[in-house]
Design an enzyme around this catalytic site. Sequence first.
Site, mmCIF file in Angstrom:
data_model
loop_
_atom_site.group_PDB
_atom_site.id
_atom_site.type_symbol
_atom_site.label_atom_id
_atom_site.label_comp_id
_atom_site.label_asym_id
_atom_site.label_seq_id
_atom_site.Cartn_x
_atom_site.Cartn_y
_atom_site.Cartn_z
ATOM 1 N N PHE A 1 -11.832 22.905 4.031
ATOM 2 C CA PHE A 1 -10.830 23.741 4.708
ATOM 3 C C PHE A 1 -9.447 23.223 4.327
ATOM 4 O O PHE A 1 -9.099 22.083 4.611
ATOM 5 C CB PHE A 1 -10.985 23.708 6.232
ATOM 6 C CG PHE A 1 -10.038 24.670 6.902
ATOM 7 C CD1 PHE A 1 -10.381 26.008 7.056
ATOM 8 C CD2 PHE A 1 -8.784 24.261 7.330
ATOM 9 C CE1 PHE A 1 -9.491 26.914 7.636
ATOM 10 C CE2 PHE A 1 -7.893 25.158 7.913
ATOM 11 C CZ PHE A 1 -8.251 26.487 8.062
ATOM 12 N N ASP B 1 -6.256 15.911 0.803
ATOM 13 C CA ASP B 1 -5.757 16.653 1.956
ATOM 14 C C ASP B 1 -5.999 15.787 3.182
ATOM 15 O O ASP B 1 -7.112 15.700 3.689
ATOM 16 C CB ASP B 1 -6.493 17.995 2.059
ATOM 17 C CG ASP B 1 -6.053 18.811 3.265
ATOM 18 O OD1 ASP B 1 -5.453 18.233 4.197
ATOM 19 O OD2 ASP B 1 -6.338 20.024 3.293
ATOM 20 N N LYS C 1 -0.506 18.161 11.117
ATOM 21 C CA LYS C 1 -1.171 17.823 12.389
ATOM 22 C C LYS C 1 -0.473 16.682 13.148
ATOM 23 O O LYS C 1 0.555 16.890 13.745
ATOM 24 C CB LYS C 1 -2.637 17.531 12.134
ATOM 25 C CG LYS C 1 -3.405 18.828 11.774
ATOM 26 C CD LYS C 1 -4.854 18.743 12.107
ATOM 27 C CE LYS C 1 -5.669 19.921 11.648
ATOM 28 N NZ LYS C 1 -5.866 20.927 12.674
HETATM 29 N N1 PLP Z 1 -6.126 21.038 5.792
HETATM 30 C C1 PLP Z 1 -6.988 20.515 6.669
HETATM 31 C C2 PLP Z 1 -7.875 19.397 6.233
HETATM 32 C C3 PLP Z 1 -7.055 21.004 7.972
HETATM 33 O O1 PLP Z 1 -7.926 20.484 8.838
HETATM 34 C C4 PLP Z 1 -6.193 22.059 8.346
HETATM 35 C C5 PLP Z 1 -6.252 22.637 9.707
HETATM 36 O O2 PLP Z 1 -7.199 22.525 10.425
HETATM 37 C C6 PLP Z 1 -5.311 22.573 7.398
HETATM 38 C C7 PLP Z 1 -5.301 22.028 6.141
HETATM 39 C C8 PLP Z 1 -4.369 23.678 7.761
HETATM 40 O O3 PLP Z 1 -3.350 23.161 8.558
HETATM 41 P P1 PLP Z 1 -2.449 24.111 9.468
HETATM 42 O O4 PLP Z 1 -3.360 24.742 10.476
HETATM 43 O O5 PLP Z 1 -1.415 23.184 10.057
HETATM 44 O O6 PLP Z 1 -1.822 25.117 8.581
#
Ligand code: PLP
Length: 399
Positions: A135, A219, A248
Amino acid sequence: MSAWQDDATRDLMGLGGRLALLVRGEGSAVWDADGNRYLDFLGGIAVNSLGHAHPTFVNAVSQQAAVLSHVSNYFATPQQLELAATLKRLAGTGEAGRVFFANSGTEANETAVKLARLHGNKVGKKGLVSLNHAFHGRSMGALSLTPKPLYQDAFRPLLPDVTYIDNTLEALDELDWSDVAAIFIEPIQGEAGVVEHPAGFLRRARELATENNALLIVDEVQTGMGRTGDWFAFQREGIVPDAMTLAKGIAGGFPLGALVTFGEASELFYPGTHNSTFGGNPLATAVGLAVVAEVENNDLLANVVTRGEQLRAAVTDLPLVTGTSGKGLLIGIHLDGPHAGAVREAAHRRGLIVNAPTDDIIRIAPAYTIGDAEVEEFTRLFAAALADVNGTASEENNA
Ligand code: PLP
């Protein structure tokens, strides 16, 4: 349906957000509009690292808002410069590191996709690789790296030349790297159910990316900023990525994201190729600095590790639980069947917030500040929720 649910159904896009009408938070607790208290062990999905309404957070927001909150990306501010230097120090980028501030994880990853394109165009490669069950976000670039049919199918066509592989050493070795510009990896896949990779996976990805002149982009949106007990989860693996993305927990609940680059990848963007109006404004970066200082000054990373171990031990022998995954305070609690939705609902009824990223996994991501009282309350409420569901499950089995 209550009045607020009617309002939500009428006025909000039909995408969720109907679990409760929350009006107040303090520490690890939140209250709904009817005065019901919940123990919040989801923490805004791994965001509220200091819990709710922490004095450090409140002071940082109010003091900075009273001085200078936004100026646009035509200007630098001391808070932005100091947070960039702090992230470089924590990540160990050395002099060569650079930081771009965004507003969310998705936007940070979108920036990383553009970084990958700049690198690919330089070396004559166009492919992007991400992992099955990954994700990375919902905008078109980040979504293209997020291979879940429900998220992707309605939005095709997506970015071309994206390959998804399993998180195995064999899949890394069998991948045709000849056209790969970058590989994107979450060190632990949070949304997939707190999935850990096999030992050596990130190291092998690093070796192969280097050999094949591809970028390794981690990520750390969910795992970063101390969530796993290290500042960044890649640090435990003994590797250095070319870039990482953050969001986050970085400002403990104030919207902020970042792309941090290491080494030569720091030289890829040039003026005009990217930017953001809000990204890195003095308000968000002041809060980010305050959160980092609070974590460092109180050795909260040590608490993350200790409380994580305590929680894992507390749930392991409960009914329906088959094991746990994750590190620090990013924990997947694995159930012996597709009970996660029912357990989440039973927990909610008992005043405990957790979530169910898959049918058989409960995820918790509480504040770094939790102590014995929160661990005990969680264990009691979670055990009761499991018992509620277990009773129903065994009645069904006996029927
Ligand atoms: N990358 C990861 C690993 C995530 O867990 C998330 C959100 O859950 C995102 C990207 C996307 O982040 P945002 O919801 O702040 O756009």
